[in-house]
Design an enzyme around this catalytic site. Structure first.
Site, mmCIF file in Angstrom:
data_model
loop_
_atom_site.group_PDB
_atom_site.id
_atom_site.type_symbol
_atom_site.label_atom_id
_atom_site.label_comp_id
_atom_site.label_asym_id
_atom_site.label_seq_id
_atom_site.Cartn_x
_atom_site.Cartn_y
_atom_site.Cartn_z
ATOM 1 N N PHE A 1 36.637 31.530 36.518
ATOM 2 C CA PHE A 1 35.862 32.736 36.835
ATOM 3 C C PHE A 1 35.052 33.113 35.592
ATOM 4 C CE2 PHE A 1 39.970 32.887 39.044
ATOM 5 C CZ PHE A 1 39.571 32.905 40.369
ATOM 6 N N ASP B 1 32.827 28.650 37.881
ATOM 7 C CA ASP B 1 32.462 29.873 38.602
ATOM 8 C C ASP B 1 31.745 29.454 39.881
ATOM 9 O OD1 ASP B 1 32.259 33.054 37.631
ATOM 10 O OD2 ASP B 1 30.870 32.520 39.239
ATOM 11 N N ASP C 1 40.244 35.069 34.527
ATOM 12 C CA ASP C 1 39.723 36.444 34.579
ATOM 13 C C ASP C 1 39.001 36.647 35.906
ATOM 14 O OD1 ASP C 1 38.957 39.011 33.920
ATOM 15 O OD2 ASP C 1 37.179 38.351 32.822
ATOM 16 N N CYS D 1 41.838 42.952 36.854
ATOM 17 C CA CYS D 1 41.077 44.200 36.679
ATOM 18 C C CYS D 1 41.233 45.077 37.924
ATOM 19 C CB CYS D 1 39.614 43.907 36.382
ATOM 20 S SG CYS D 1 38.782 42.981 37.661
HETATM 21 N N1 SAH Z 1 35.396 36.291 33.024
HETATM 22 C C1 SAH Z 1 34.069 36.828 33.183
HETATM 23 C C2 SAH Z 1 34.010 37.884 34.253
HETATM 24 C C3 SAH Z 1 34.497 37.415 35.594
HETATM 25 S S1 SAH Z 1 33.764 38.258 36.915
HETATM 26 C C4 SAH Z 1 33.543 37.330 31.854
HETATM 27 O O1 SAH Z 1 34.333 37.440 30.923
HETATM 28 O O2 SAH Z 1 32.360 37.618 31.744
HETATM 29 C C5 SAH Z 1 34.330 37.329 38.256
HETATM 30 C C6 SAH Z 1 33.586 36.052 38.462
HETATM 31 O O3 SAH Z 1 34.304 35.309 39.433
HETATM 32 C C7 SAH Z 1 32.176 36.176 39.008
HETATM 33 O O4 SAH Z 1 31.303 35.495 38.159
HETATM 34 C C8 SAH Z 1 32.204 35.490 40.383
HETATM 35 O O5 SAH Z 1 31.036 34.711 40.634
HETATM 36 C C9 SAH Z 1 33.389 34.600 40.241
HETATM 37 N N2 SAH Z 1 34.134 34.238 41.471
HETATM 38 C C10 SAH Z 1 34.613 35.063 42.419
HETATM 39 N N3 SAH Z 1 35.370 34.378 43.298
HETATM 40 C C11 SAH Z 1 35.378 33.083 42.879
HETATM 41 C C12 SAH Z 1 35.994 31.899 43.350
HETATM 42 N N4 SAH Z 1 36.789 31.902 44.427
HETATM 43 N N5 SAH Z 1 35.790 30.754 42.663
HETATM 44 C C13 SAH Z 1 34.998 30.746 41.559
HETATM 45 N N6 SAH Z 1 34.407 31.844 41.068
HETATM 46 C C14 SAH Z 1 34.593 32.996 41.710
#
Ligand code: SAH
Length: 397
Positions: free
Chosen positions: A226, A248, A298, A338
């Site tokens: 993520f 992601d 995350d 979160c």
């Molecule tokens: N760790 C990041 C923030 C994460 S926000 C940082 O530090 O900046 C959550 C992210 O998860 C988003 O970018 C979204 O596109 C991604 N996401 C949500 N569901 C997902 C999934 N099932 N597989 C991959 N990415 C996912």
């Protein structure tokens, strides 16, 4: 005449404990004819003064308290004073970064207001009727207190719907905002997309945890799940990671991540940005027998409300279990939630369950939280949303 909100008997308790919310169910009667966002005097059933607050007729949180001090007058000067106090409290962060949360809602005595600073750009988010009512005074105070001239509003958060407020975005003062605002945090450069990015453009709240990753990344093969625009990955590379795989589901986020990587003169290490579903990708990596020395999890908010806790708990458990299985002996897991609806204790239980099911030994090295520019009001624990654990997998097992 000041409008008043009188509470039902027994409902004064939380305000007496300086919790700043009055729920609709606690209100016995409203006197006068307060308009959305107007300041009301909140009284107990016995008529005693409890606080000054903002009236929000369409919200389940009917009043958000500005002040518990009867001598306070809620006016432009009062907002300027609160903003000045909040901004001053962030001064120590200037040595580390120019991406800072200047105002964090309830914790700064300004319920519903978030203000972030990216270099010389201010971004404000108004998420409740009260701050909406004082919008012009808040904007003027922000400019005066910081001495900056560029202020953008991104009041698009879902929370506004619950307040019956329409979304609003645009330039409030100064130049139109860019989608590549350069900021530098602990020596790493990022490009913040204020109009299009998550939150106000950047996960400012993870600053301390990015630094923690950087401190421990040297020589480690890193997996960042993520990854969004790659904050943890860039921190890990800056810290000397031997390789990084970042996953992601958002192609545009990954493109921005790669752009930011190129902007920094990072030590050379194999680095892959992979567009995939993390749940599927973890399965595939396990099937391939891959191992990593440092994993970051995350994810987005799996539990947007208390109704989603059970399903969210299963999802947190699943990714943590898989990550623990992918972790080499002696490896580190940075795992976050979160979801406000999942508290620290529950999150730790979920991760402990994953450790047991993974059949590994793991130590908790540190609890992780948002940076100090996202403080939590001791009388308003709901304000704590970001929690994390740093686990070390035993090197013996
Ligand atoms: N760790 C990041 C923030 C994460 S926000 C940082 O530090 O900046 C959550 C992210 O998860 C988003 O970018 C979204 O596109 C991604 N996401 C949500 N569901 C997902 C999934 N099932 N597989 C991959 N990415 C996912």
């Amino acid at each position: 005449m000041v409008d008043t909100v009188t509470l039902k008997p027994g409902k004064e308790r939380s305000l007496l404990r300086r919790h700043p919310w009055v729920y609709a169910g606690g209100v016995a009667r409203v006197q006068g004819n307060p308009y959305v966002g107007d300041t009301v005097r909140v009284l107990g059933a016995d008529g005693r003064f409890l606080g000054w607050g903002a009236f929000s007729p369409d919200s389940a949180i009917r009043v958000r308290v500005w002040s518990f001090d009867e001598t306070d007058r809620i006016d432009a000067g009062w907002f300027a004073a609160r903003i000045r106090r909040a901004v001053a409290a962030r001064a120590p962060l200037a040595a580390d970064t120019d991406a800072v949360r200047l105002v964090f809602g309830e914790a700064d005595g300004l319920p519903g207001l978030v203000v972030d600073r990216y270099g010389d750009q201010l971004v404000m988010q108004l998420m409740a009727a009260g701050v909406e009512r004082w919008r012009h005074d808040i904007a003027a105070a922000l400019l005066a207190v910081t001495g900056l001239s560029d202020l953008h509003e991104r009041s698009d958060a879902a929370a506004r719907e619950r307040e019956g407020l329409p979304p609003r975005e645009g330039t409030v003062a100064g130049r139109p905002v860019g989608d590549r605002l350069p900021v530098t945090e602990h020596g790493v450069r990022y490009l913040v997309d204020v109009p299009g990015g998550h939150k106000t453009g950047f996960y400012i709240d993870q600053r301390d945890n990015r630094r923690e990753v950087a401190r421990r990344a040297a020589g480690r093969a890193v997996l960042n799940c993520f990854c969004y625009t790659g904050g943890f990955t860039l921190a890990a590379l800056a810290g000397g990671a031997s390789s990084a795989l970042s996953i992601d589901s958002s192609g545009p986020a990954l493109a921005r991540a790669a752009e930011q990587q190129a902007l920094n003169a990072l030590p050379a290490a194999p680095c892959e940005w992979r567009e995939a579903d993390v749940f599927e990708a973890l399965k595939a990596l396990l099937a391939q027998g891959r191992r990593f020395d440092l994993i970051v999890l995350d994810p987005p908010k799996f539990a947007p409300s208390a109704h989603h806790v059970e399903r969210a708990a299963r999802a947190y458990k699943e990714i943590n279990l898989k990550a623990l299985r992918l972790l080499a002996p002696g490896g580190l897991l940075f795992t976050f939630s979160c979801s406000g609806a999942i508290d620290v204790d529950l999150f730790q239980k979920i991760v402990a369950g994953a450790v047991i099911d993974a059949g590994v030994d793991a130590q908790l090295l540190r609890r992780l939280q948002a940076g100090e520019d996202h403080p939590m009001l001791m009388t308003h624990p709901e304000g704590e949303y970001l929690k994390g654990l740093l686990l070390a997998r035993s090197s013996a097992g």
